[in-house]
Design a protein around this motif. Structure first.
Motif, PDB file in Angstrom:
ATOM      1  N   ILE A 106       5.417 -13.631  12.127  1.00  0.00           N
ATOM      2  CA  ILE A 106       3.898 -13.705  12.731  1.00  0.00           C
ATOM      3  C   ILE A 106       4.037 -11.584  13.660  1.00  0.00           C
ATOM      4  CG2 ILE A 106       2.253 -13.420  14.428  1.00  0.00           C
ATOM      5  CD1 ILE A 106       3.798 -16.545  14.793  1.00  0.00           C
ATOM      6  N   GLY A 107       5.276 -10.999  13.720  1.00  0.00           N
ATOM      7  CA  GLY A 107       4.621 -10.018  14.159  1.00  0.00           C
ATOM      8  C   GLY A 107       5.078  -8.570  12.606  1.00  0.00           C
ATOM      9  N   TRP A 108       5.394  -8.833  11.976  1.00  0.00           N
ATOM     10  CA  TRP A 108       6.059  -8.685  10.794  1.00  0.00           C
ATOM     11  C   TRP A 108       4.081  -8.733   9.950  1.00  0.00           C
ATOM     12  CZ3 TRP A 108       7.912  -4.876   9.690  1.00  0.00           C
ATOM     13  CH2 TRP A 108       9.043  -3.920  10.536  1.00  0.00           C
ATOM     14  N   THR A 109       3.839  -9.664   9.729  1.00  0.00           N
ATOM     15  CA  THR A 109       2.565 -10.381   9.183  1.00  0.00           C
ATOM     16  C   THR A 109       1.239  -9.432   9.849  1.00  0.00           C
ATOM     17  OG1 THR A 109       3.543 -12.651   8.691  1.00  0.00           O
ATOM     18  CG2 THR A 109       0.878 -11.588   8.501  1.00  0.00           C
ATOM     19  N   ILE A 110       1.755  -9.358  11.128  1.00  0.00           N
ATOM     20  CA  ILE A 110       0.113  -8.054  11.988  1.00  0.00           C
ATOM     21  C   ILE A 110       0.712  -6.846  11.209  1.00  0.00           C
ATOM     22  CG2 ILE A 110      -0.939  -7.696  14.329  1.00  0.00           C
ATOM     23  CD1 ILE A 110       0.061 -10.361  15.780  1.00  0.00           C
ATOM     24  N   ILE A 111       1.634  -6.434  10.702  1.00  0.00           N
ATOM     25  CA  ILE A 111       2.090  -4.804  11.083  1.00  0.00           C
ATOM     26  C   ILE A 111       1.768  -5.126   8.707  1.00  0.00           C
ATOM     27  CG2 ILE A 111       3.706  -3.275  10.129  1.00  0.00           C
ATOM     28  CD1 ILE A 111       5.272  -4.353  12.608  1.00  0.00           C
ATOM     29  N   VAL A 112       2.289  -5.458   8.044  1.00  0.00           N
ATOM     30  CA  VAL A 112       2.105  -5.223   7.317  1.00  0.00           C
ATOM     31  C   VAL A 112       0.582  -5.790   6.540  1.00  0.00           C
ATOM     32  CG1 VAL A 112       2.782  -6.176   4.728  1.00  0.00           C
ATOM     33  CG2 VAL A 112       4.511  -5.463   7.003  1.00  0.00           C
ATOM     34  N   LEU A 113      -0.425  -7.262   7.090  1.00  0.00           N
ATOM     35  CA  LEU A 113      -1.275  -7.567   6.292  1.00  0.00           C
ATOM     36  C   LEU A 113      -2.115  -6.494   5.735  1.00  0.00           C
ATOM     37  CD1 LEU A 113      -2.226  -9.544   4.574  1.00  0.00           C
ATOM     38  CD2 LEU A 113      -3.353 -10.942   6.777  1.00  0.00           C
ATOM     39  N   PRO A 114      -2.575  -5.828   7.550  1.00  0.00           N
ATOM     40  CA  PRO A 114      -3.830  -4.725   7.396  1.00  0.00           C
ATOM     41  C   PRO A 114      -3.844  -3.790   6.185  1.00  0.00           C
ATOM     42  CG  PRO A 114      -3.031  -5.352   9.831  1.00  0.00           C
ATOM     43  CD  PRO A 114      -2.113  -6.040   8.725  1.00  0.00           C
ATOM     44  N   ILE A 115      -2.483  -3.444   6.327  1.00  0.00           N
ATOM     45  CA  ILE A 115      -2.161  -1.919   5.290  1.00  0.00           C
ATOM     46  C   ILE A 115      -2.206  -2.612   4.156  1.00  0.00           C
ATOM     47  CG2 ILE A 115       0.314  -0.194   4.644  1.00  0.00           C
ATOM     48  CD1 ILE A 115       1.522  -1.355   6.845  1.00  0.00           C
ATOM     49  N   GLY A 116      -2.207  -3.571   3.238  1.00  0.00           N
ATOM     50  CA  GLY A 116      -1.947  -4.337   2.485  1.00  0.00           C
ATOM     51  C   GLY A 116      -4.146  -4.187   2.344  1.00  0.00           C
ATOM     52  N   LEU A 117      -4.741  -5.074   3.018  1.00  0.00           N
ATOM     53  CA  LEU A 117      -6.087  -4.914   2.855  1.00  0.00           C
ATOM     54  C   LEU A 117      -6.409  -4.002   2.923  1.00  0.00           C
ATOM     55  CD1 LEU A 117      -6.238  -7.783   5.586  1.00  0.00           C
ATOM     56  CD2 LEU A 117      -7.049  -8.408   2.819  1.00  0.00           C
ATOM     57  N   LEU A 118      -6.251  -2.730   3.207  1.00  0.00           N
ATOM     58  CA  LEU A 118      -6.431  -1.794   3.720  1.00  0.00           C
ATOM     59  C   LEU A 118      -6.451  -0.716   2.788  1.00  0.00           C
ATOM     60  CD1 LEU A 118      -8.174   1.374   5.446  1.00  0.00           C
ATOM     61  CD2 LEU A 118      -5.912   1.262   6.013  1.00  0.00           C
ATOM     62  N   THR A 119      -5.505  -0.519   1.764  1.00  0.00           N
ATOM     63  CA  THR A 119      -5.298  -0.207   0.442  1.00  0.00           C
ATOM     64  C   THR A 119      -6.133  -1.016  -0.937  1.00  0.00           C
ATOM     65  OG1 THR A 119      -3.306  -1.071   0.360  1.00  0.00           O
ATOM     66  CG2 THR A 119      -3.035   0.877   1.351  1.00  0.00           C
ATOM     67  N   THR A 120      -5.783  -2.411  -0.291  1.00  0.00           N
ATOM     68  CA  THR A 120      -7.263  -2.792  -1.453  1.00  0.00           C
ATOM     69  C   THR A 120      -8.148  -2.158  -1.641  1.00  0.00           C
ATOM     70  OG1 THR A 120      -5.607  -5.024  -1.411  1.00  0.00           O
ATOM     71  CG2 THR A 120      -7.675  -5.282  -2.604  1.00  0.00           C
ATOM     72  N   SER A 121      -9.170  -2.239  -0.299  1.00  0.00           N
ATOM     73  CA  SER A 121     -10.209  -1.425  -0.248  1.00  0.00           C
ATOM     74  C   SER A 121     -10.743  -0.287  -0.543  1.00  0.00           C
ATOM     75  CB  SER A 121     -10.675  -2.017   0.943  1.00  0.00           C
ATOM     76  OG  SER A 121     -12.099  -0.996   1.464  1.00  0.00           O
ATOM     77  N   LEU A 122      -9.843   0.179  -0.036  1.00  0.00           N
ATOM     78  CA  LEU A 122      -9.682   2.342  -0.738  1.00  0.00           C
ATOM     79  C   LEU A 122      -9.302   1.954  -1.968  1.00  0.00           C
ATOM     80  CD1 LEU A 122      -7.752   4.481   1.768  1.00  0.00           C
ATOM     81  CD2 LEU A 122      -9.685   3.750   2.552  1.00  0.00           C
ATOM     82  N   SER A 123      -8.858   1.253  -2.667  1.00  0.00           N
ATOM     83  CA  SER A 123      -8.595   1.163  -3.723  1.00  0.00           C
ATOM     84  C   SER A 123      -9.468   1.275  -4.672  1.00  0.00           C
ATOM     85  CB  SER A 123      -7.327   0.775  -4.281  1.00  0.00           C
ATOM     86  OG  SER A 123      -6.906   0.758  -5.953  1.00  0.00           O
ATOM     87  N   ARG A 124     -10.193  -0.331  -4.138  1.00  0.00           N
ATOM     88  CA  ARG A 124     -11.676  -0.250  -5.126  1.00  0.00           C
ATOM     89  C   ARG A 124     -12.407   0.254  -4.712  1.00  0.00           C
ATOM     90  NH1 ARG A 124     -10.980  -6.546  -2.746  1.00  0.00           N
ATOM     91  NH2 ARG A 124      -9.876  -7.716  -4.689  1.00  0.00           N
ATOM     92  N   LYS A 125     -12.787   1.163  -3.808  1.00  0.00           N
ATOM     93  CA  LYS A 125     -14.002   1.780  -3.474  1.00  0.00           C
ATOM     94  C   LYS A 125     -13.653   3.910  -4.120  1.00  0.00           C
ATOM     95  CE  LYS A 125     -14.992   0.550   1.203  1.00  0.00           C
ATOM     96  NZ  LYS A 125     -15.459   1.000   2.960  1.00  0.00           N
ATOM     97  N   LEU A 126     -12.617   4.253  -4.122  1.00  0.00           N
ATOM     98  CA  LEU A 126     -11.818   5.388  -4.458  1.00  0.00           C
ATOM     99  C   LEU A 126     -11.779   5.013  -6.375  1.00  0.00           C
ATOM    100  CD1 LEU A 126     -10.058   6.626  -1.495  1.00  0.00           C
ATOM    101  CD2 LEU A 126     -11.471   7.364  -2.577  1.00  0.00           C
ATOM    102  N   ALA A 127     -11.540   3.811  -6.789  1.00  0.00           N
ATOM    103  CA  ALA A 127     -11.597   4.049  -7.982  1.00  0.00           C
ATOM    104  C   ALA A 127     -12.213   4.850  -8.889  1.00  0.00           C
ATOM    105  CB  ALA A 127     -11.633   2.011  -8.515  1.00  0.00           C
ATOM    106  N   VAL A 128     -11.788   5.490  -9.900  1.00  0.00           N
ATOM    107  CA  VAL A 128     -12.457   6.813 -10.512  1.00  0.00           C
ATOM    108  C   VAL A 128     -13.233   5.831 -11.679  1.00  0.00           C
ATOM    109  CG1 VAL A 128     -12.946   8.662 -12.051  1.00  0.00           C
ATOM    110  CG2 VAL A 128     -11.440   8.668  -9.937  1.00  0.00           C
ATOM    111  N   ALA A 129     -14.070   5.025 -12.236  1.00  0.00           N
ATOM    112  CA  ALA A 129     -14.949   4.669 -12.978  1.00  0.00           C
ATOM    113  C   ALA A 129     -14.938   5.333 -14.650  1.00  0.00           C
ATOM    114  CB  ALA A 129     -16.566   4.468 -12.914  1.00  0.00           C
TER     115      ALA A 129
END
Length: 226
Positions: A202-225
């Motif tokens: 659970i501890g590792w999930t709390i650390i790693v999951l937000p990183i994955g969600l944040l970078t996925t969100s940033l990747s979609r927002k910053l993607a160059v069309a």
């Protein structure tokens, strides 16, 4: 189980992993960016050095690199990177040597992640920059690198997640962190094995999951069309 957790500083151990991740990520980002620029620069010798460094370091087991920093840099060369003040200077020195090893190892993956982002930049933009008289450094800093970073958010996020997990190797240098505490708890309280495993999972999930969600969100927002 509550009594067992009160005997160990589990939260403090995870904080050490987070500190290792943050400091190593900063070092890897700086060194990885320099390596990527060297790999695409006009000088053949720099390109060859960066390619050789990246391919060699990337294929060395991380544990060996951490041991080389701990036993080689400090044990053999006697280099202290944190100063000899206070009673905890040796632990502090091991911490920063681990940061050094993690930074060097992760920088090779940052370099490759940035090169993948570089492939999203049309070659014509660099050619146009050269046509109007911009030098290599100006072209990279003003035109290519900003777009490269936008195109490399997802692979950089994956690299950061891998770095966070790799901090468990710090025990090879004597740095006490989550994996060390978990190992001690397994050894002295094997009757609580499943509960201990669940706490650290659970501890590792709390650390790693937000990183994955944040970078996925940033990747979609910053993607160059294109």
């Amino acid at each position: 189980m509550g009594e067992l957790l009160s005997q160990y500083d589990v939260l403090g151990a995870f904080l050490v992993n987070i500190e290792l991740t943050v400091f190593s990520a900063i070092g890897a980002a700086l060194l990885g960016t320099i390596l990527m620029i060297m790999r695409v620069c006009p000088m053949g010798s720099l390109r060859a050095f960066a390619a050789a460094f990246t391919n060699i370091v990337m294929n060395i087991p991380l544990t060996l690199i951490i041991l080389a920093c701990s036993l080689g840099v400090y044990g053999q060369l006697g280099i202290v990177v944190s100063g000899r003040w206070g009673e905890q200077w040796l632990a502090r020195n091991s911490f920063w040597l681990t940061v050094l090893g993690l930074s060097v190892y992760t920088a090779t993956f940052v370099c490759e992640a940035l090169r993948s982002g570089l492939n999203t930049v049309p070659p014509g933009q660099a050619e146009a920059a050269r046509a109007i008289g911009l030098r290599f450094g100006q072209t990279m800093g003003s035109i290519v690198l900003p777009q490269t970073l936008r195109g490399a958010v997802a692979p950089l996020g994956n690299t950061l997640i891998a770095l966070a997990k790799n901090t468990t190797v710090a025990s090879a240098a004597g740095v006490s962190q989550a994996a060390s505490v978990m190992s001690d708890m397994f050894e002295f309280s094997p009757q609580h094995l499943l509960a201990i495993f669940a706490v650290f999972a659970i501890g590792w999930t709390i650390i790693v999951l937000p990183i994955g969600l944040l970078t996925t969100s940033l990747s979609r927002k910053l993607a160059v069309a294109r």
